[in-house]
Design an enzyme around this catalytic site. Structure first.
Site, PDB file in Angstrom:
ATOM      1  N   ASN A 282       0.829  -1.233   0.086  1.00  0.00           N
ATOM      2  CA  ASN A 282       0.058   0.100   0.005  1.00  0.00           C
ATOM      3  C   ASN A 282       0.770   1.325   0.176  1.00  0.00           C
ATOM      4  OD1 ASN A 282      -1.476   2.140   0.956  1.00  0.00           O
ATOM      5  ND2 ASN A 282      -2.832   0.874   1.711  1.00  0.00           N
TER       6      ASN A 282
ATOM      7  N   HIS B 291       1.034   6.340   1.700  1.00  0.00           N
ATOM      8  CA  HIS B 291       1.774   7.430   2.667  1.00  0.00           C
ATOM      9  C   HIS B 291       3.097   7.756   1.728  1.00  0.00           C
ATOM     10  CE1 HIS B 291      -0.993   6.915   5.628  1.00  0.00           C
ATOM     11  NE2 HIS B 291      -1.062   5.672   5.455  1.00  0.00           N
TER      12      HIS B 291
ATOM     13  N   HIS C 277      -5.601   3.497  -1.681  1.00  0.00           N
ATOM     14  CA  HIS C 277      -6.869   3.941  -1.373  1.00  0.00           C
ATOM     15  C   HIS C 277      -7.367   5.309  -1.511  1.00  0.00           C
ATOM     16  CE1 HIS C 277      -9.744   4.357   2.756  1.00  0.00           C
ATOM     17  NE2 HIS C 277     -10.268   4.483   1.595  1.00  0.00           N
TER      18      HIS C 277
ATOM     19  N   ARG D 102      -9.381   8.219  -1.087  1.00  0.00           N
ATOM     20  CA  ARG D 102     -10.112   8.551  -0.084  1.00  0.00           C
ATOM     21  C   ARG D 102     -11.332   9.831  -0.517  1.00  0.00           C
ATOM     22  NH1 ARG D 102     -10.456   7.601   5.503  1.00  0.00           N
ATOM     23  NH2 ARG D 102      -8.990   6.062   6.153  1.00  0.00           N
TER      24      ARG D 102
ATOM     25  N   ARG E 215      -6.860  12.887   0.878  1.00  0.00           N
ATOM     26  CA  ARG E 215      -5.825  13.221   1.768  1.00  0.00           C
ATOM     27  C   ARG E 215      -4.435  12.711   1.526  1.00  0.00           C
ATOM     28  NH1 ARG E 215      -7.518   9.961   7.153  1.00  0.00           N
ATOM     29  NH2 ARG E 215      -9.526  11.065   6.996  1.00  0.00           N
TER      30      ARG E 215
ATOM     31  N   GLU F   8      -8.617   0.727  -3.101  1.00  0.00           N
ATOM     32  CA  GLU F   8      -9.384   0.624  -1.682  1.00  0.00           C
ATOM     33  C   GLU F   8     -10.448   1.876  -1.958  1.00  0.00           C
ATOM     34  OE1 GLU F   8      -7.092   0.881   1.721  1.00  0.00           O
ATOM     35  OE2 GLU F   8      -6.014  -1.221   1.417  1.00  0.00           O
TER      36      GLU F   8
ATOM     37  N   THR G 133      -8.237   3.534   8.528  1.00  0.00           N
ATOM     38  CA  THR G 133      -9.390   2.678   8.589  1.00  0.00           C
ATOM     39  C   THR G 133      -9.539   1.777   9.769  1.00  0.00           C
ATOM     40  OG1 THR G 133      -8.932   2.229   6.089  1.00  0.00           O
ATOM     41  CG2 THR G 133     -10.723   1.078   6.997  1.00  0.00           C
TER      42      THR G 133
ATOM     43  N   GLU H 181     -11.113  -9.303   2.919  1.00  0.00           N
ATOM     44  CA  GLU H 181      -9.714  -9.028   3.669  1.00  0.00           C
ATOM     45  C   GLU H 181     -10.016  -8.826   5.081  1.00  0.00           C
ATOM     46  OE1 GLU H 181      -6.970  -5.998   1.823  1.00  0.00           O
ATOM     47  OE2 GLU H 181      -6.250  -5.479   3.700  1.00  0.00           O
TER      48      GLU H 181
ATOM     49  N   HIS I  67      -3.611  -4.656   7.822  1.00  0.00           N
ATOM     50  CA  HIS I  67      -3.807  -3.462   8.764  1.00  0.00           C
ATOM     51  C   HIS I  67      -2.917  -3.438   9.861  1.00  0.00           C
ATOM     52  CE1 HIS I  67      -5.385   0.039  10.506  1.00  0.00           C
ATOM     53  NE2 HIS I  67      -5.794   0.477   9.228  1.00  0.00           N
TER      54      HIS I  67
HETATM   55  N1  PXP Z   1      -6.007  -3.053   4.052  1.00  0.00           N
HETATM   56  C1  PXP Z   1      -6.698  -2.457   3.888  1.00  0.00           C
HETATM   57  C2  PXP Z   1      -8.230  -2.683   3.509  1.00  0.00           C
HETATM   58  C3  PXP Z   1      -6.526  -0.908   4.419  1.00  0.00           C
HETATM   59  O1  PXP Z   1      -7.556   0.049   4.335  1.00  0.00           O
HETATM   60  C4  PXP Z   1      -5.162  -0.648   5.076  1.00  0.00           C
HETATM   61  C5  PXP Z   1      -4.818   0.646   5.126  1.00  0.00           C
HETATM   62  O2  PXP Z   1      -5.282   1.770   4.388  1.00  0.00           O
HETATM   63  C6  PXP Z   1      -4.227  -1.569   4.854  1.00  0.00           C
HETATM   64  C7  PXP Z   1      -4.578  -2.894   4.213  1.00  0.00           C
HETATM   65  C8  PXP Z   1      -2.673  -1.416   5.096  1.00  0.00           C
HETATM   66  O3  PXP Z   1      -2.661  -0.967   6.502  1.00  0.00           O
HETATM   67  P1  PXP Z   1      -1.257  -0.325   6.910  1.00  0.00           P
HETATM   68  O4  PXP Z   1      -1.144   0.809   6.485  1.00  0.00           O
HETATM   69  O5  PXP Z   1      -1.526  -0.116   8.504  1.00  0.00           O
HETATM   70  O6  PXP Z   1      -0.327  -1.330   6.735  1.00  0.00           O
END
Ligand code: PXP
Length: 277
Positions: free
Chosen positions: A31, A34, A67, A69, A73, A94, A125, A175, A219
């Protein structure tokens, strides 16, 4: 051509192209939200999420997750457009279940769309989607995405009724939200709460598979907390973001992703679920 149109054959089987059902290699979805968070702190184009996605691919990622949003952001509409057009790896978008996001997904046709709950005030999330309580609302989203050839997953807490709702909605993938497990880990890696959360994840992953759902998880995962989750035999994909991008400040993105890949593979191999096992 869209991602949905160019997807490698066999990818949908859940074990990655070229792998038979017995070869349960654990996929890593990186992901990159960031990277965009840091870029947006100053505006402009640096650091570029597409460059990060290419680097993630070279370092062993199996997919890219982003994602979009409602408040934009981190990822922007242009980022999604570029990721679909410019990267080779499958994109997992996402998205919240809103008409705006549905239109964007249908326009870009990413490989997959993971429907997540979204609140403007949250920093991330916070919990899983209430697929059970929100069945009526979710049904048109799941069906319209599916009809467009987009593989739909629902981001849910590891609860049996949420898995049953996913089946009723005809979503092919769930997931499992690993946030509660990761929080328990941060509190005390040896505490009873870690075992409890892990048991919930293990049981939910096994139930998901027996219900015919492909099971992903993610997550909050880190080098330290990922091994027990990587060892859950019914989980075929992990999605990891914040830790990888944060750790990349110290170790570089390439070596951070390679190390995560290695930690996951080692844990999987130790659990007897390695390639060809
Ligand atoms: N899976 C989903 C569905 C998420 O919304 C997120 C956070 O955006 C993640 C995985 C990844 O989480 P993290 O950034 O904490 O590793």
């Amino acid at each position: 051509m869209t991602q949905a149109g160019t997807r490698p054959s066999g990818y949908r089987a859940g074990y990655g192209p070229g792998y038979g059902p017995a070869a349960r290699r654990l996929r890593l979805g990186v992901n990159i939200d960031h990277v965009a968070t840091i870029r947006n702190a100053r505006g402009g184009g640096h650091p570029d999420p597409v460059r990060a996605a290419r680097l993630a691919a070279a370092a062993g990622a199996d997919g890219i997750t982003a994602h979009l949003r409602e408040d934009r952001r981190h990822m922007t509409d242009r980022d999604i457009e570029r990721l679909v057009a410019e990267i080779e790896l499958p994109l997992n978008l996402e998205m919240a279940a809103t008409e705006e996001m549905l239109a964007i997904a249908l326009r870009h046709r990413p490989h997959a769309a993971c429907i997540v709950p979204e609140k403007r005030s949250e920093v991330t999330t916070e919990g899983g989607l209430d697929a059970h309580g929100g069945r009526e609302l979710l049904e048109p989203y799941v069906s319209r995405l599916g009809e467009a050839g987009i593989r739909v997953s629902l981001f849910v807490d590891p609860e049996p009724h949420q898995l049953e709702a996913a089946v009723a909605l005809r979503a092919p993938v769930v997931e499992l939200h690993t946030g509660a497990y990761c929080e328990a880990w941060l509190e005390n890696p040896e505490g009873a709460a870690v075992e409890d959360e892990l048991r919930r994840l293990r049981e939910a992953a096994a139930a998901a598979e027996s219900l015919g759902l492909e099971c992903h998880a993610g997550h909050g995962l880190t080098f330290d907390s990922v091994p027990p989750v990587a060892q859950l035999p019914n989980v075929v994909e992990l999605n990891i973001g914040h830790f990888l991008i944060g750790e990349a400040i110290f170790g570089g993105l390439d070596s951070t992703i390679r190390r995560m890949r290695a930690v996951m593979d080692k844990a999987r191999a130790e659990a007897g679920g390695a390639l060809g096992a």
